[in-house]
Design an enzyme around this catalytic site. Structure first.
Site, PDB file in Angstrom:
ATOM      1  N   PRO A 188       0.806  -1.208   0.000  1.00  0.00           N
ATOM      2  CA  PRO A 188       0.000   0.000   0.000  1.00  0.00           C
ATOM      3  C   PRO A 188       0.839   1.257   0.000  1.00  0.00           C
ATOM      4  O   PRO A 188       1.818   1.363   0.730  1.00  0.00           O
ATOM      5  CB  PRO A 188      -0.776  -0.118   1.311  1.00  0.00           C
ATOM      6  CG  PRO A 188      -0.024  -1.092   2.143  1.00  0.00           C
ATOM      7  CD  PRO A 188       1.092  -1.644   1.367  1.00  0.00           C
ATOM      8  N   GLU A 189       0.418   2.214  -0.814  1.00  0.00           N
ATOM      9  CA  GLU A 189       1.015   3.542  -0.803  1.00  0.00           C
ATOM     10  C   GLU A 189       0.024   4.478  -0.096  1.00  0.00           C
ATOM     11  O   GLU A 189      -0.983   4.029   0.427  1.00  0.00           O
ATOM     12  CB  GLU A 189       1.310   3.975  -2.244  1.00  0.00           C
ATOM     13  CG  GLU A 189       2.172   2.940  -2.972  1.00  0.00           C
ATOM     14  CD  GLU A 189       2.476   3.270  -4.419  1.00  0.00           C
ATOM     15  OE1 GLU A 189       2.553   4.461  -4.747  1.00  0.00           O
ATOM     16  OE2 GLU A 189       2.634   2.342  -5.219  1.00  0.00           O
TER      17      GLU A 189
END
Ligand SMILES: [Zn+2]
Length: 279
Positions: A2-3
């Site tokens: 995840p960013e």
DNA sequence: AACCAATCCTGTATGC
DNA sequence: TGCATACAGGATTGGT
């Protein structure tokens, strides 16, 4: 995995369910994701504490407890934070389960277990270097064109590794960096300090654009990513270059190229994103 | 100081 | 099918 947009969706999606709830027990299944303190201490210190808030900074999730301590969660590549009813089945790769007072549970699950959990006091934040040294957040008032320009001019590296460095811009990762460079038509191997004022302005705008759209689309789900309620995002359908090797550029129909840059898969359009002689 | 390759870990895809 | 290899939304470590 995840960013920033994915982490933001996780936090926004579950914070209202868990804030002001008491943790009645902490069940530790794979204790190696807990970096500090020891697993036993971690469980004891969280037991019977109330979750006061859940926030995001960069790709970090910050859970504040009513004794002033902070439970700092980083999902790295395959970490997930899932909120479920107590009677629902848990993920096969669950590592830590926070049982809440109202027959619900918050689950930290992580296939590769590269993610980290740290329970610290507020004056210990500087021990978590990655959190302490984060740069400006996209979409924030701190993230101005001038800020970006100053950082760029101090750097001698290429623009892609520059943007992946969380000390410069907090929250960007491999997908959104490639996307921002594609939209601003900058080759990933350009030197960071070689960008023109016009390019810096376009890059700044593109970073804010991709992050904003990523958040709005509920994140990018290739394989593992799900939000806190187990739902996929949809931004994977709108990508310009990431994971599109051999496909047509959405701007000019040239085929997308993939290279490896500092160990990271890197996608770009060789026609839209040219490398000048200032390399 | 700053850059970069190697490293952590497991699952999946690809090629022979 | 079986096995080897490469690769994956990340950040820290250690060498240069
Ligand atoms: Zn193009």
């Amino acid at each position: 995995m995840p960013e920033m947009p994915e982490v933001e969706n996780i936090v926004i999606g579950i914070k209202d369910f868990i804030e002001n709830k008491k943790i009645v027990d902490v069940e530790i299944i794979k204790g190696d994701v807990i970096k500090s303190p020891s697993s036993d201490e971690y469980r004891k210190l969280l037991q019977d504490k109330i979750i006061k808030s859940l926030k995001r900074r960069g790709k970090y999730i910050i859970m504040s407890l009513d004794d002033g301590r902070l439970n700092i969660i980083h999902l790295r590549m395959t970490g997930k934070l899932l909120y479920k009813q107590e009677n629902e089945d848990i993920d096969k790769y669950s590592c830590v389960i926070y049982h809440l007072e109202d027959k619900t549970k918050l689950i930290y699950a992580d296939i590769r277990r590269l993610g980290t959990l740290d329970l610290i006091t507020t004056d210990e934040i500087s021990r978590l270097k990655g959190l302490y040294t984060l740069g400006a957040e996209p979409l924030s008032s701190e993230f101005t064109i001038g800020y970006l320009k100053d950082c760029l001019n101090k750097s001698k590296t290429k623009i892609k590794p520059f943007l992946l460095n969380q000390k410069n811009v907090a929250g960007l990762g491999n997908i959104y960096v490639d996307e921002a460079l594609a939209i601003s038509k900058i080759h990933p191997e350009r030197k960071a300090n070689s960008l023109s004022d016009e390019e810096i302005e376009k890059l700044h705008q593109a970073i804010n654009l991709v992050i904003n759209e990523g958040i709005r689309d509920g994140g990018t789900s290739f394989r593992d990513y799900r939000n806190g309620l187990g739902e996929k995002g949809s931004h994977q359908d709108k990508l310009y270059v990431y994971n599109r090797k051999g496909k047509e550029c959405r701007f000019c129909d040239t085929l997308i190229t993939k290279i490896v840059l500092n160990g990271r898969g890197t996608y770009f359009c060789p026609n839209c994103q040219k490398l000048n002689d200032d390399k």
